[in-house]
Motif scaffolding. Structure first.
Motif, PDB file in Angstrom:
ATOM      1  N   GLN A   1       0.831  -1.213   0.000  1.00  0.00           N
ATOM      2  CA  GLN A   1       0.000   0.000   0.000  1.00  0.00           C
ATOM      3  C   GLN A   1       0.860   1.254   0.000  1.00  0.00           C
ATOM      4  O   GLN A   1       0.532   2.247  -0.645  1.00  0.00           O
ATOM      5  CB  GLN A   1      -0.903   0.013   1.233  1.00  0.00           C
TER       6      GLN A   1
ATOM      7  N   LEU B   1       3.434   1.708  -1.467  1.00  0.00           N
ATOM      8  CA  LEU B   1       3.971   1.924  -2.815  1.00  0.00           C
ATOM      9  C   LEU B   1       2.877   2.389  -3.780  1.00  0.00           C
ATOM     10  O   LEU B   1       3.079   2.395  -4.988  1.00  0.00           O
ATOM     11  CB  LEU B   1       4.633   0.644  -3.331  1.00  0.00           C
ATOM     12  N   GLY B   2       1.715   2.751  -3.234  1.00  0.00           N
ATOM     13  CA  GLY B   2       0.688   3.369  -4.071  1.00  0.00           C
ATOM     14  C   GLY B   2      -0.447   2.459  -4.501  1.00  0.00           C
ATOM     15  O   GLY B   2      -1.245   2.825  -5.359  1.00  0.00           O
ATOM     16  N   ILE B   3      -0.534   1.256  -3.930  1.00  0.00           N
ATOM     17  CA  ILE B   3      -1.585   0.314  -4.329  1.00  0.00           C
ATOM     18  C   ILE B   3      -2.801   0.443  -3.405  1.00  0.00           C
ATOM     19  O   ILE B   3      -2.662   0.454  -2.189  1.00  0.00           O
ATOM     20  CB  ILE B   3      -1.049  -1.134  -4.275  1.00  0.00           C
TER      21      ILE B   3
ATOM     22  N   GLY C   1      -2.140   1.829  -9.270  1.00  0.00           N
ATOM     23  CA  GLY C   1      -2.791   1.882  -7.949  1.00  0.00           C
ATOM     24  C   GLY C   1      -4.153   1.236  -7.890  1.00  0.00           C
ATOM     25  O   GLY C   1      -4.477   0.548  -6.931  1.00  0.00           O
TER      26      GLY C   1
ATOM     27  N   GLY D   1      -2.700   4.127  -0.156  1.00  0.00           N
ATOM     28  CA  GLY D   1      -2.259   3.982  -1.543  1.00  0.00           C
ATOM     29  C   GLY D   1      -2.391   5.294  -2.304  1.00  0.00           C
ATOM     30  O   GLY D   1      -1.463   5.732  -2.988  1.00  0.00           O
TER      31      GLY D   1
ATOM     32  N   ALA E   1       0.151   7.830  -1.124  1.00  0.00           N
ATOM     33  CA  ALA E   1       1.487   7.519  -1.635  1.00  0.00           C
ATOM     34  C   ALA E   1       1.620   8.018  -3.073  1.00  0.00           C
ATOM     35  O   ALA E   1       2.664   8.530  -3.470  1.00  0.00           O
ATOM     36  CB  ALA E   1       1.748   6.016  -1.564  1.00  0.00           C
ATOM     37  N   ARG E   2       0.545   7.879  -3.838  1.00  0.00           N
ATOM     38  CA  ARG E   2       0.597   8.305  -5.252  1.00  0.00           C
ATOM     39  C   ARG E   2       0.708   9.818  -5.385  1.00  0.00           C
ATOM     40  O   ARG E   2       1.145  10.317  -6.408  1.00  0.00           O
ATOM     41  CB  ARG E   2      -0.633   7.793  -6.012  1.00  0.00           C
TER      42      ARG E   2
END
Lengths: 306, 269
Positions: free
Chosen positions: A192, A194-196, B110, B74, B77-78
């Motif tokens: 998560q 890492l952007g997921i 994502g 998530g 983070a993006r």
């Protein structure tokens, strides 16, 4: 080399009913295909670290949708089949948004209750679901006027659906999307970070699992021409779970291996009807004791040993 | 100049215990802020609230002018808010390069719907190999690129954790105890890496660290927490002399200026 051998064996096994051209063999092979689809749908939920006990209920949604749309609304089979895939998939996506936040045993219990509730809906709402009697006189499958109700033709249809389902699932659990799912299973917090979006990806997998189960339901309804609620209860889901365990939980081919072994098994013990359940239970026990990774696990272990 | 990250009146309780109680702080572009405090002061909880891993009971987090959505780590983070974890974290039995490849590509993937933005995803995929190679060299991991991350020495695993956060292309990095468990030499390597992340890449840092001399050397500004509230804030020299900070940390007199070298050896075993 090993993969070529396995592929050849699978192809030979799939072609066997056509070669033997035996009505009973066709019948068992069709049932294997349908059960393998249900087991595959359960396999998908296991891939996201969740045991869903509602998979047979999703199969039921597909079966009832397909039956009602063809019988009462005179929709052609391909359209009804598509609806039988999309309706459970959509319901799984909506449900998943809420229930996928629950983890572990709680998720299993929640899906068990939801599955039973779906069966109760089939029982209680006599219109349109026919209550305990279920639905009869479900039209046979046909595509563009070509009837598929003969056993060879229906077996061919089952093979096509099974192949397509495995292709879709393989696309999802391997490659780039597979890396995301494996990452979430292995280390959710890191993945998560890492952007997921964990929930969005799990919901996609759960929706696909609902769709695959729905496809199994549609085939089941049109093959037998008759459906009733109890076929979609917890027993069917547990059988699908056993197929995954027997075939190997960690393997994409696990559900298929499990179905090929377990669906014909009761037939083998039929002559000793009294001891059928006992033999069945002992075989399972032996399997779990001596092959905890399933039969598919044996093949993988050999490959790693080299 | 407006802050890159600003945290306003953030609170979160567990049961009856207020882990974070009305914390406000800000971090400017390219600034290094050290977050210190005794065990249980609420430092990691604060990180989890900022990244969205935990939902706050009250308060808000604004990052790059946007209010962050709680419960969506998530998505945050993006937006460029990366973090590294206290424990060395690896995804699985994969090579160092494979870990960094995932970190470079995941932000573009994502949500499942992102796969529909084909050109954007393709661009990230094409850039990934070069990004990974650059990060490998930058973090000093190029010699172990093909080795299994699980088999690396602990110090390199923690470097990999920071490198993965970098590979996502962040504007800010939250580092949770980057030097914990490292020996003296490893701590110096980590310190140099964190400094270079700011100096050459312009990435703002917020660093939780128990190694007080390290965090005092590294940070432009220190925020000290105790019992979920900010008890001292300012330049390292100011906080080091602050009574409330000294009492909260050691329960008495202490001169952190006297200790010179990194003090990680005790953890190394």
């Amino acid at each position: 080399m090993l993969q070529v051998l396995i592929g050849a064996a699978a192809a030979a096994l799939a072609a066997l009913p056509f070669l033997a051209s035996d009505a009973f063999l066709y019948h068992v092979a069709i049932l294997i295909g349908i059960e393998a689809l249900l087991a595959l749908s359960l396999h998908l939920t296991l891939r996201i670290g969740q045991l869903s006990l509602a998979q047979a209920a999703f199969m039921g949604m597909g079966a009832y949708a397909s039956a009602l749309l063809t019988r009462d609304l005179s929709l052609p089979f391909p359209a009804a089949f598509l609806a039988a895939v999309l309706i459970p998939a959509a319901i799984a996506a909506v449900l998943g948004t809420v229930i996928l936040k629950v983890r572990g045993v709680h998720f299993a219990l929640l899906t068990f209750v939801l599955g039973q509730a779906v069966v109760l809906i089939f029982v209680e709402f006599v219109v349109p679901f026919g209550g305990n009697n279920g639905l009869m006189r479900i039209p046979g499958a046909e595509i563009a006027g070509l009837p598929l109700q003969s056993r060879p033709a229906f077996y061919a249809l089952t093979l096509v659906v099974l192949g397509a389902a495995f292709a879709v699932v393989a696309r999802l659990v391997r490659g780039e999307t597979g890396r995301i799912l494996d990452g979430l299973a292995a280390n959710e917090a890191l993945t998560q970070s890492l952007g997921i979006d964990a929930l969005a990806w799990r919901r996609l997998v759960f929706a696909v699992s609902g769709g695959v189960a729905g496809a199994a339901g549609s085939l089941y309804a049109h093959y037998l021409g008759y459906i009733s609620p109890e076929a979609f209860g917890i027993t069917a889901t547990i059988n699908a779970l056993i197929m995954n365990v027997v075939g190997g939980v960690a393997l994409l081919a696990g559900p298929l291996i499990g179905a090929v072994i377990l669906v014909p098994l009761p037939e083998l013990f039929r002559s000793a009807l009294l001891y059928q359940q006992l033999f069945y239970g002992l075989s399972l026990l032996a399997l779990m004791l001596f092959m905890p990774r399933g039969l598919g696990g044996l093949v993988v272990a050999r490959r790693h040993a080299r | 100049m407006s802050a890159l990250l600003s945290v306003n009146e953030l609170s979160r309780s567990f049961g009856g215990i207020k882990a974070v109680a009305g914390v406000g702080l800000s971090v400017d572009q390219g600034e290094i802020v050290g977050l210190v405090g005794p065990n249980g002061a609420g430092k990691t909880t604060l990180f989890n609230l900022i990244t969205g891993t935990l939902k706050p009971d009250a308060g808000q987090v604004v990052f790059g002018g946007r209010r962050l959505v709680a419960g969506e780590p998530g998505a945050n983070a993006r937006l460029g808010l990366a973090r590294s974890f206290q424990q060395a974290t690896t995804i699985a039995d994969l090579s160092v390069r494979a870990h960094l490849e995932r970190a470079a590509v995941f932000p573009a993937l994502g949500r499942p719907s992102f796969l529909l933005r084909r050109s954007a995803v393709m661009a990230v995929r094409e850039r990934a190999a070069a990004t990974v190679q650059e990060i490998l060299v930058f973090a000093g991991l190029d010699r172990v690129a093909e080795e299994s991350a699980d088999a690396l020495p602990y110090g390199l695993q923690k470097i990999l954790g920071v490198a993965m956060a970098l590979a996502t292309g962040p504007k800010m990095l939250l580092a949770d105890e980057p030097a914990a468990g490292l020996n003296g030499a490893e701590t110096l390597v980590m310190e140099a890496l964190l400094r270079r992340i700011r100096d050459t890449r312009g990435i703002a840092l917020m660093v939780i660290e128990h190694d007080v001399p390290l965090v005092m050397r590294l940070s432009d500004r220190i925020v000290a927490l105790a019992h979920g509230t900010v008890i001292a804030e300012g330049k390292p020299a100011e906080v080091r002399a602050d009574r409330a900070f000294i009492e909260a940390y050691l329960g008495g007199e202490a001169d952190f200026g006297a200790a010179s070298g990194p003090e990680g050896e005790a953890h190394a075993a």
